[in-house]
Design an enzyme around this catalytic site. Structure first.
Site, PDB file in Angstrom:
ATOM      1  N   SER A  74      18.439  72.973  42.571  1.00 19.75           N
ATOM      2  CA  SER A  74      19.304  74.128  42.836  1.00 19.75           C
ATOM      3  C   SER A  74      18.500  75.372  43.213  1.00 19.75           C
ATOM      4  O   SER A  74      17.328  75.513  42.870  1.00 19.75           O
ATOM      5  CB  SER A  74      20.151  74.447  41.614  1.00 19.75           C
TER       6      SER A  74
HETATM    7  N1  SAH Z   1      20.238  70.517  37.814  1.00 22.96           N
HETATM    8  C1  SAH Z   1      19.487  69.948  38.912  1.00 22.96           C
HETATM    9  C2  SAH Z   1      20.193  70.002  40.247  1.00 22.96           C
HETATM   10  C3  SAH Z   1      21.190  68.964  40.288  1.00 22.96           C
HETATM   11  S1  SAH Z   1      21.708  68.265  41.799  1.00 22.96           S
HETATM   12  C4  SAH Z   1      18.128  70.581  39.054  1.00 22.96           C
HETATM   13  O1  SAH Z   1      17.834  71.551  38.361  1.00 22.96           O
HETATM   14  O2  SAH Z   1      17.354  70.088  39.863  1.00 22.96           O
HETATM   15  C5  SAH Z   1      23.033  67.371  41.031  1.00 22.96           C
HETATM   16  C6  SAH Z   1      22.626  66.128  40.300  1.00 22.96           C
HETATM   17  O3  SAH Z   1      23.793  65.612  39.687  1.00 22.96           O
HETATM   18  C7  SAH Z   1      22.084  65.026  41.196  1.00 22.96           C
HETATM   19  O4  SAH Z   1      20.830  64.630  40.759  1.00 22.96           O
HETATM   20  C8  SAH Z   1      23.120  63.924  41.061  1.00 22.96           C
HETATM   21  O5  SAH Z   1      22.560  62.620  41.125  1.00 22.96           O
HETATM   22  C9  SAH Z   1      23.704  64.207  39.695  1.00 22.96           C
HETATM   23  N2  SAH Z   1      25.033  63.650  39.459  1.00 22.96           N
HETATM   24  C10 SAH Z   1      26.092  63.561  40.299  1.00 22.96           C
HETATM   25  N3  SAH Z   1      27.128  62.944  39.704  1.00 22.96           N
HETATM   26  C11 SAH Z   1      26.731  62.638  38.431  1.00 22.96           C
HETATM   27  C12 SAH Z   1      27.348  61.990  37.314  1.00 22.96           C
HETATM   28  N4  SAH Z   1      28.584  61.483  37.384  1.00 22.96           N
HETATM   29  N5  SAH Z   1      26.635  61.851  36.184  1.00 22.96           N
HETATM   30  C13 SAH Z   1      25.375  62.341  36.073  1.00 22.96           C
HETATM   31  N6  SAH Z   1      24.729  62.943  37.094  1.00 22.96           N
HETATM   32  C14 SAH Z   1      25.394  63.099  38.262  1.00 22.96           C
END
Ligand code: SAH
Length: 227
Positions: A74
């Site tokens: 992010s």
């Molecule tokens: N917080 C992260 C950015 C996240 S991007 C950071 O600091 O880098 C969003 C993430 O959510 C992705 O890695 C994606 O694989 C995950 N994601 C999406 N759907 C999900 C679910 N149902 N359960 C767990 N993770 C999920």
């Protein structure tokens, strides 16, 4: 075997040096983030270690960057804003936080400096493994990671003082609200793939949970199941 990184590796040089990081924090502050505890924790968190080395020179730009598997780390401003909204509701001591969507692990590492324990769930196994390795390399002992589907939350560790969702969905799964303490807050990007509202659900004086929109954001989707 993963080894602990040295202070010098964590400190960085050139485009990853403390000076470059300080400039990013100034920028985030200029955009309106004012919680000094959050800014200080971000100043100390080496974002360049949460992405591929090829991109590390851009780690302290205020942009989201690819981390593979179609996912992103992010934007620092958004991490700061969400963290600020969340920590306002947390007890000063002993706070337990759940994050859905570990991704690179950066947001969890920032939260680790502000909460007693951070629980984080990632659905993509390869990302979960990489983030786990980073937490070990940085010696972050108060982050617990699980490879799983965030829709289910982490019932065995509930209730949480705060929940942060870092993937977008039209509606926050009811299971997550069920795992929130009565005084707790939940921060999430709510909406479709075109863009979302950053919403905080917080209890009012009567204890009823109210939603308030704080910003417009753009997150990758919250998807079903593990991968
Ligand atoms: N917080 C992260 C950015 C996240 S991007 C950071 O600091 O880098 C969003 C993430 O959510 C992705 O890695 C994606 O694989 C995950 N994601 C999406 N759907 C999900 C679910 N149902 N359960 C767990 N993770 C999920």
């Amino acid at each position: 075997m993963l080894r602990r990184l040295t202070e010098a590796e964590i400190a960085g040089v050139g485009m990853t040096s403390q000076r470059t990081r300080d400039r990013l924090i100034d920028r985030v502050r200029a955009k309106g983030v004012c919680d000094e505890r959050v800014l200080e924790t971000m100043r100390r968190t080496p974002r360049h270690l949460f992405m591929d080395e090829a991109l590390a020179s851009r780690a302290y730009e205020d942009v989201s960057l690819p981390i593979g598997h179609g996912q992103t780390i992010s934007q620092p401003f958004v991490v700061a804003r969400m963290t600020e909204l969340l920590v306002e509701c947390l007890p000063r001591r002993g706070a337990r936080v759940l994050e859905i969507g570990t991704g690179s692990g950066y947001q969890a590492a920032v939260l680790a400096g502000l909460a007693e324990t951070v629980y984080t769930i990632e659905r993509v196994r390869a990302l979960a493994e990489r983030a786990h390795g980073r937490f070990r390399q940085l010696g972050l002992r108060n982050v617990q990671l699980r490879h799983g589907d965030g829709h289910e939350g982490w019932p065995g560790e509930a209730p949480f003082d705060g929940i942060i969702v870092t993937a977008a969905r039209a509606q926050v799964p009811a299971e997550l609200f069920a795992q929130l303490a009565a005084h707790g807050c939940l921060v999430a990007p709510v909406g479709g793939s075109g863009g979302q509202e950053l919403v905080r659900y917080a209890p009012d004086e009567e204890g009823a949970r109210q939603a308030r929109v704080h910003d417009l954001v753009s997150f990758v989707p919250f998807v079903d199941g593990r991968a």
